[in-house]
Design an enzyme around this catalytic site. Structure first.
Site, PDB file in Angstrom:
ATOM      1  CG  ASP A  38      -1.609   1.309   1.389  1.00 11.56           C
ATOM      2  OD1 ASP A  38      -2.498   1.320   0.388  1.00 11.56           O
ATOM      3  OD2 ASP A  38      -1.325   2.006   2.161  1.00 11.56           O
ATOM      4  CE  LYS A  86      -3.823   5.053   0.453  1.00  8.88           C
ATOM      5  NZ  LYS A  86      -2.222   4.260   0.349  1.00  8.88           N
ATOM      6  CE1 TYR A 129       0.712   7.749   2.795  1.00 10.62           C
ATOM      7  CE2 TYR A 129       1.315   5.750   1.886  1.00 10.62           C
ATOM      8  CZ  TYR A 129       0.437   6.519   2.589  1.00 10.62           C
ATOM      9  OH  TYR A 129      -0.825   6.023   2.979  1.00 10.62           O
TER      10      TYR A 129
END
Length: 345
Positions: free
Chosen positions: A57, A88, A62
């Site tokens: 994930d 995402k 990030y």
């Protein structure tokens, strides 16, 4: 590289995807808490794969793309078909502008994150992620951070409309074309999961912090709805930003801040019950999160191979049924809260 063991796997909702019950979360690989060197970061992902973790994930957020770059390096060392890659949308990176100071990451790439839930912004985000990850496909795509925690109460309605009229349309198209196996959202609030589930057709949802051994606001409405709609639930933040890992110690964190007295007191009570059964608090927290039938996987981060090994060891530990009975008897859990079967992962 072949896994040295196979972590238990569960079907992810109505998709054909099977995910390991322990997923690997990569926020720390974006230099969230400390600057990591590339070799350590990549070795950490590799160790997760070796231990049978197949759910990776990540997110452009990030480290402003750094985590995806590092994940891509690790992915090139394994068979792509063996890994479920989840990333995402909601932000794309502008390399022409330096990063601002609001990212929350101590390191990362020198690119500016642009919040954008539009159709075009979503497609740009997907393209950038494919390039950073070095892959030609993604397995799961989540609309990221459409919640009050991120945008504030005044902006949330506008962000929700943008996400449903822009990002959702884009992801639904990619799913229909077979580019991705499943679409969903990743948020910090159970109520937003309910709103999205009622507004569109989603395969999976990643909820952070709102279903844990400490608190279960997702239990009343979201998790039953997920079961009804066959939405595969991924859980993040099952240690509530740290306090269920450290215990009620001085400086313990809850929701990324110092824990208030009432939270410290409740965690101390939970820890006392765990100690009576010789079960470490974080082990109980991990097993509890996997006890609800809607939950497919718990996503835990790691900054080193040793941290991944510790998480897998906790998963393999036995937690006696009497521990859950005692927590319910002391009203630290609702009597109707689902709990794991003894010895089950």
């Amino acid at each position: 590289m072949k896994p040295v063991l196979t972590a238990p796997r569960r079907a992810l909702g109505r998709t054909r995807v099977e995910v390991s019950v322990l997923g690997f979360g990569t926020a720390p690989l974006g230099d969230l808490y400390a600057r990591l060197d590339d070799s350590m970061a990549i070795a950490t992902v590799e160790r997760a794969f070796e231990l049978g973790i197949n759910l990776l994930d990540t997110s452009p957020l990030y480290g402003n793309g750094l985590a995806e770059h590092r994940c891509g390096a690790a992915l090139r060392r394994v068979s792509r078909q063996d890994i479920v890659v989840c990333t995402k949308v909601g932000r794309w990176m502008d390399p022409s502008r330096g990063r601002d100071d609001g990212s929350g990451f101590v390191g990362g790439l020198p690119h500016r994150a642009v919040v954008d839930y539009s159709y075009d912004g979503t497609m740009r985000s997907v393209e950038q992620s494919l390039l950073r990850l070095g892959t030609d496909r993604l397995d799961l795509l989540l609309i990221h951070d459409v919640d009050v925690w991120t945008h504030g109460i005044d902006a949330i309605e506008q962000r929700f409309r943008e996400a449903m009229t822009g990002a959702y349309v884009a992801l639904d198209r990619l799913r229909g074309e077979g580019v991705v196996a499943g679409i969903g959202i990743g948020v910090n609030e159970a109520d937003m999961c309910v709103r999205f589930a009622q507004a569109g057709s989603f395969d999976t949802m990643l909820l952070a912090g709102r279903y844990s051994l400490l608190e279960q606001p997702a239990l009343r409405q979201f998790l039953p709805l997920a079961q009804q709609q066959r939405i595969g639930v991924l859980l993040g933040g099952v240690f509530n930003s740290g306090i269920l890992a450290t215990g009620a110690v001085s400086g313990a964190k809850y929701n990324y801040r110092d824990a208030p007295p009432e939270i410290l007191a409740k965690v101390a009570q939970i820890q006392r019950v765990c100690d009576a059964h010789s079960v470490a608090l974080p082990t109980a927290a991990l097993h509890f999160a996997l006890g609800h039938p809607a939950v497919a996987s718990v996503v835990l981060g790691g900054q080193s191979p040793q941290e991944v090994e510790s998480n897998v060891a906790a998963l393999s530990s036995n937690v006696p049924a009497a521990l859950w009975d005692d927590l319910k008897a002391e009203r630290l859990l609702d009597p109707d809260t689902p709990v794991p079967l003894s010895g089950a992962g």
